[in-house]
Scaffold this motif. Sequence first.
Motif, PDB file in Angstrom:
ATOM      1  N   ASN A 177     -14.732   4.763  15.230  1.00  0.00           N
ATOM      2  CA  ASN A 177     -14.021   5.236  13.842  1.00  0.00           C
ATOM      3  C   ASN A 177     -13.034   5.410  13.831  1.00  0.00           C
ATOM      4  N   SER A 178     -12.563   5.197  13.264  1.00  0.00           N
ATOM      5  CA  SER A 178     -10.998   5.393  12.829  1.00  0.00           C
ATOM      6  C   SER A 178     -10.339   6.394  11.638  1.00  0.00           C
ATOM      7  N   GLY A 179      -9.139   7.019  12.446  1.00  0.00           N
ATOM      8  CA  GLY A 179      -8.342   7.905  11.881  1.00  0.00           C
ATOM      9  C   GLY A 179      -7.930   7.997  10.875  1.00  0.00           C
ATOM     10  N   LEU A 180      -6.372   7.843  11.815  1.00  0.00           N
ATOM     11  CA  LEU A 180      -4.931   7.499  11.165  1.00  0.00           C
ATOM     12  C   LEU A 180      -4.032   6.416  12.410  1.00  0.00           C
ATOM     13  N   ALA A 181      -3.508   5.926  11.062  1.00  0.00           N
ATOM     14  CA  ALA A 181      -1.999   5.301  11.616  1.00  0.00           C
ATOM     15  C   ALA A 181      -0.986   5.269  11.230  1.00  0.00           C
ATOM     16  N   VAL A 182       0.414   3.865  12.129  1.00  0.00           N
ATOM     17  CA  VAL A 182       1.266   4.715  11.451  1.00  0.00           C
ATOM     18  C   VAL A 182       1.915   3.348  11.211  1.00  0.00           C
ATOM     19  N   ILE A 183       2.822   2.779  10.359  1.00  0.00           N
ATOM     20  CA  ILE A 183       3.570   1.925   9.975  1.00  0.00           C
ATOM     21  C   ILE A 183       5.156   2.049  10.052  1.00  0.00           C
ATOM     22  N   SER A 184       5.958   1.093  10.121  1.00  0.00           N
ATOM     23  CA  SER A 184       7.198   1.675  10.216  1.00  0.00           C
ATOM     24  C   SER A 184       7.359   0.165   9.248  1.00  0.00           C
ATOM     25  N   ALA A 185       8.338   0.430   8.822  1.00  0.00           N
ATOM     26  CA  ALA A 185       9.340  -0.784   8.037  1.00  0.00           C
ATOM     27  C   ALA A 185      10.090  -0.933   8.416  1.00  0.00           C
ATOM     28  N   PRO A 186      10.701  -2.225   9.473  1.00  0.00           N
ATOM     29  CA  PRO A 186      11.574  -2.557   9.747  1.00  0.00           C
ATOM     30  C   PRO A 186      12.749  -2.653   8.863  1.00  0.00           C
ATOM     31  N   ARG A 187      14.122  -2.330   9.446  1.00  0.00           N
ATOM     32  CA  ARG A 187      15.115  -1.913   8.072  1.00  0.00           C
ATOM     33  C   ARG A 187      16.013  -3.071   7.812  1.00  0.00           C
ATOM     34  N   SER A 188      14.986  -4.506   7.908  1.00  0.00           N
ATOM     35  CA  SER A 188      15.309  -5.773   7.976  1.00  0.00           C
ATOM     36  C   SER A 188      14.847  -5.632   6.365  1.00  0.00           C
ATOM     37  N   LEU A 189      13.687  -4.437   5.909  1.00  0.00           N
ATOM     38  CA  LEU A 189      13.188  -5.183   4.932  1.00  0.00           C
ATOM     39  C   LEU A 189      13.929  -4.366   3.275  1.00  0.00           C
ATOM     40  N   PRO A 190      13.945  -5.361   2.396  1.00  0.00           N
ATOM     41  CA  PRO A 190      14.441  -4.498   1.208  1.00  0.00           C
ATOM     42  C   PRO A 190      13.645  -3.319   1.037  1.00  0.00           C
ATOM     43  N   ARG A 191      14.588  -2.516   0.273  1.00  0.00           N
ATOM     44  CA  ARG A 191      13.212  -0.862  -0.215  1.00  0.00           C
ATOM     45  C   ARG A 191      13.303  -0.938  -1.756  1.00  0.00           C
ATOM     46  N   VAL A 192      14.014  -1.999  -2.418  1.00  0.00           N
ATOM     47  CA  VAL A 192      14.194  -2.157  -3.542  1.00  0.00           C
ATOM     48  C   VAL A 192      13.456  -3.597  -3.852  1.00  0.00           C
ATOM     49  N   ILE A 193      12.680  -4.757  -4.487  1.00  0.00           N
ATOM     50  CA  ILE A 193      12.363  -5.501  -4.707  1.00  0.00           C
ATOM     51  C   ILE A 193      12.369  -5.978  -6.000  1.00  0.00           C
ATOM     52  N   GLN A 194      13.427  -7.123  -6.939  1.00  0.00           N
ATOM     53  CA  GLN A 194      13.756  -7.161  -7.869  1.00  0.00           C
ATOM     54  C   GLN A 194      12.774  -8.363  -7.917  1.00  0.00           C
ATOM     55  N   LEU A 195      12.162  -8.467  -9.009  1.00  0.00           N
ATOM     56  CA  LEU A 195      11.019  -9.080  -9.511  1.00  0.00           C
ATOM     57  C   LEU A 195      11.512 -10.374 -10.310  1.00  0.00           C
ATOM     58  N   PRO A 196      11.279 -11.893  -9.965  1.00  0.00           N
ATOM     59  CA  PRO A 196      11.626 -12.655 -10.580  1.00  0.00           C
ATOM     60  C   PRO A 196      11.006 -12.888 -12.008  1.00  0.00           C
ATOM     61  N   ALA A 197      11.872 -13.200 -12.791  1.00  0.00           N
ATOM     62  CA  ALA A 197      11.484 -12.580 -14.223  1.00  0.00           C
ATOM     63  C   ALA A 197      10.761 -14.455 -15.021  1.00  0.00           C
ATOM     64  N   ASP A 198      11.464 -15.346 -14.683  1.00  0.00           N
ATOM     65  CA  ASP A 198      10.444 -16.506 -15.127  1.00  0.00           C
ATOM     66  C   ASP A 198       8.851 -16.136 -14.397  1.00  0.00           C
ATOM     67  N   HIS A 223      -8.094  -5.073   8.782  1.00  0.00           N
ATOM     68  CA  HIS A 223      -9.263  -5.535   8.549  1.00  0.00           C
ATOM     69  C   HIS A 223     -10.187  -4.696   8.520  1.00  0.00           C
ATOM     70  N   GLY A 224     -11.065  -4.655   7.483  1.00  0.00           N
ATOM     71  CA  GLY A 224     -12.692  -3.922   7.799  1.00  0.00           C
ATOM     72  C   GLY A 224     -12.877  -2.692   8.029  1.00  0.00           C
ATOM     73  N   MET A 225     -11.219  -1.694   7.675  1.00  0.00           N
ATOM     74  CA  MET A 225     -11.405  -0.873   7.106  1.00  0.00           C
ATOM     75  C   MET A 225     -10.929  -0.180   5.654  1.00  0.00           C
ATOM     76  N   LYS A 226     -10.841   1.062   5.343  1.00  0.00           N
ATOM     77  CA  LYS A 226     -10.562   1.286   4.388  1.00  0.00           C
ATOM     78  C   LYS A 226      -9.451   2.115   4.028  1.00  0.00           C
ATOM     79  N   VAL A 227      -8.262   1.590   3.626  1.00  0.00           N
ATOM     80  CA  VAL A 227      -7.157   2.546   3.073  1.00  0.00           C
ATOM     81  C   VAL A 227      -7.623   3.913   2.480  1.00  0.00           C
ATOM     82  N   GLU A 228      -7.645   5.414   3.269  1.00  0.00           N
ATOM     83  CA  GLU A 228      -7.950   6.485   1.754  1.00  0.00           C
ATOM     84  C   GLU A 228      -6.315   6.621   1.085  1.00  0.00           C
TER      85      GLU A 228
END
Length: 690
Positions: A177-198, A223-228
Motif C-alpha cells: 500500500n502506498s502512502g506518501l511521497a516527496v518531490i523536490s523541484a530542482p532550482r534549475s526549473l522555472p517557478r513561473v512559466i510563460q505560455l506561448p501565445a501562438d 504509475h499505477g497509483m493515484k495522487v489524492e
Amino acid sequence: MEEIDLKQPEFYINRELSLLEFNRRVLEQAKDERVPLLERVRFLCISSTNLDEFFEVRVAGLKQKAGLGAVESGPDNMSAPEVLKEVNLRAHDLVDEQYRVLNDIMFPLLEQQGIRFIRRDDWNTSQKRWLRRFFNDSLHPVLSPMGLDPAHPFPRILNKSLNFIVALTGKDAFGRNSGLAVISAPRSLPRVIQLPADETDSGPYDFVFLSSVMHAFADVLFHGMKVEGLYQFRVTRNSELFVDEEEIDDLLRAVEGELLTRNYGDLVRLEVAHNCPQELVKFLEDQFVLADTDVYQVNGPVNLNRLAEVCDLVDRPDLKYPSFTPRLPQQLASKDVFKALVKRDVLLHLPFESFLPVIDFLRQAAEDAHVLAIKQTLYRTGPQSAVVDALVAAAHAGKEVTVVIELMARFDEEANVALAARLQRAGAHVVYGVVGYKTHAKMILVVRREGKRLRHYVHLGTGNYHPRTARIYTDYGLMTCNKAIGQDVQKVFNQLTSLGKVAKLNRLLHSPFTMHQAMLDKIEREIVHAGAGGGGRIIVKVNAVIDPQLIQALYRASQVGVEIDLIVRGMCRLRPGIPGVSDNIRVRSVIGRFLEHTRVFYFANGGEEEVYASSADWMERNMFRRVEVCFPIENKTLRERVKQDLAWYLKDNTQAWMLSADGSYALPQMDEGEEPFSAQQALLNELAES
C-alpha cells in the motif's frame, strides 16, 4: 533638570521587531497606488526576500539564544523566548498580509492589464496540451519522486527549495500500500512559466505557476497509483556560517567547508500550502521538529520572490518606473580621471550619477604606465564584474595589485571565493581581511609616479563596488588625490595586509579603533555648543541606529536642546519624542524607488560645519567588529551639495515614514495646501535638468 537613567529598557525598541516593522513599510509600497504596478509587484517580492533573510539570520539566532537559556536580547531587556513569541505573532500577520496583497490586489490589477496567472481549472484545451508536453519534455526527466517507507526515509530538504508532499492511494510496484511521497523541484526549473501565445491561444502575458503544472500531471510520476493530493512546502534554515576563529588556520578553506553545509542548517520555518490537510502539516512538523508557531500556511506560491521574474518578462514600460540615464559629472567629461582629480575632488551620488567613473578610474590605472600599484577592498561586487576585470587587467599588465576580499560577506561568500581564485590566477595579491573583523570599508588606492613624486589617488564609498546595485542603491563616492586622505588610506591598507598597528590617521575615522569614540565626541561637542547658547544640530542618515552608547549620547544631546534628525532606513532602537528624553529628536525612514544606502553625518559645530560619509552604520558590529572608514567631505561646494540632499530628505512628505515613541511608523499628514515632495524624485528632476 532631574537625572534620568538613559539605559532604561523603556527607551529602546527591540531590534528584531524594528526589522519586522521595516519590512512592513516595504510591503506598504506594494499597496501604494502612486507606484507603477509592476514595481508594486517588486516591492512585494522584496518584502518576501527580506523576510526570508530575517528568518535565516535573526530568528535562527534567537532560537539559538533561547536554546542556550539566554536571558536578555539587548538593552530592551526582553528575553529571547519573549522576543520569539512576539516575532511569531507579527511575522504571521505580515505573511497573511503579503498573500492578501497578492490575491486581493496584485492578481486583479495585473489581470486588468492583460497579465494573467491562469489556474488549472481555467486552462483551455491548447494550454493544457502544451503544458502536458512541457511537463513530459522539460520537467519529468529531471524530477525524482521519492516514496516514503523504511528503506526510503524522509529526504534532506534544501534551504528555501520548492518541494511537494504527495498523498497516494493504491499499491506500489511491489504490491504494498502506498502512502506518501516527496518531490523536490530542482532550482534549475522555472517557478513561473510563460505560455506561448501562438501555440496556446493565450494572451502575450499569460503565466502558469510551476506548482499548478505539478498538480495537473503528477500522476505520471506514480504509475499505477493515484495522487489524492499534492501540496507545496518550503523550509527555511539557519544560514549563518560558523567559523571557529580560534581553530582555523586557513580562512578560505574554512569558508569553503562551511558553504557545503549552509543548505542544511538548523530548521527555523515551514511554509506549506493553505489547503494541505492538517495531518500532513503535522507530519511535516514532526519530520522537521518544528512547533505549530513555526508553520506558515500560505494561499499562493511559497516563494513570492519568484514573481520578480514576471516583472522582467513583461515588456510594459507604462507599468514600470520611467527609465533614466545616470549623469556623468562634467568634471570627468575629459575621460582623464587623474587630471580631473588633480584639479578638484569629485563626489558621485549614485544612482543619480554614473558608476562608470569608478570603473574608468580602475581601467585607466590598469593601462597607465605611470601607475605602480592598485589596492582595493571588495565586499560585494557581483559574479560578472567590470571592477574585477579591471583589476585582473592591471595584474596582467604588471601592476602591483592587492585586493582585500571579505570572504564572510553574508550570502556572497561563494561568489567571493570564486573572485579570490580568479584574482590570484591573474597574479594579484589577495588577502581575506581580518579573522573576527569583517572588512566592510569601501576603498580604492592608486599609487602613480608623477615626476619625482608618488601621488595617491583614492576612491572612498558608502556602498559596494557592485555595478548592478549602483543602479538601485543610493550611495556616495568621494574621488580625491588629497595627500592627507591618501596617506590615511595607505595606512589602513597596510594594516589589513600586515596586521600591524595603525599610526594616527590625519583625516579618516577608522573602526574598530577611532570611529565610535569620535562620533561620541562630536555629539558631546554639540552638547557643549548648545549649553553655550550656540544651538547644536545633528543630522544622521544611515541604514540602522542600534548602538546603545550612541543612542544614549543622542538622548543627552536632546535633553540640552540639540536639534537632531535621524534618517534611518531600517532598524532604529531609539525612541523619539519621549518627554524629557528625546523631545528634540525626529526619526524618519524613506522607502522609495531606490534603496537608501548612504551613510552621512552632519554636525553644525558652532558654525564650523562638518560633514562625513562612511561605510558604517551606527551599529555595534560596525563600530567594534568590522573594519570601516569614515571620511570627511572637505570641499565646500561638495559639502553644500550633501547638505542640500539632506535637506530634501528632511522635506520629504510622500515617502518618509515618521517614527513614534511607541515604535510604530506612519506617513506624515500634509498640511492644507502643502505640496507633495519626494527627495528621490527631486534628485531625479535635478538629473533631468542637468
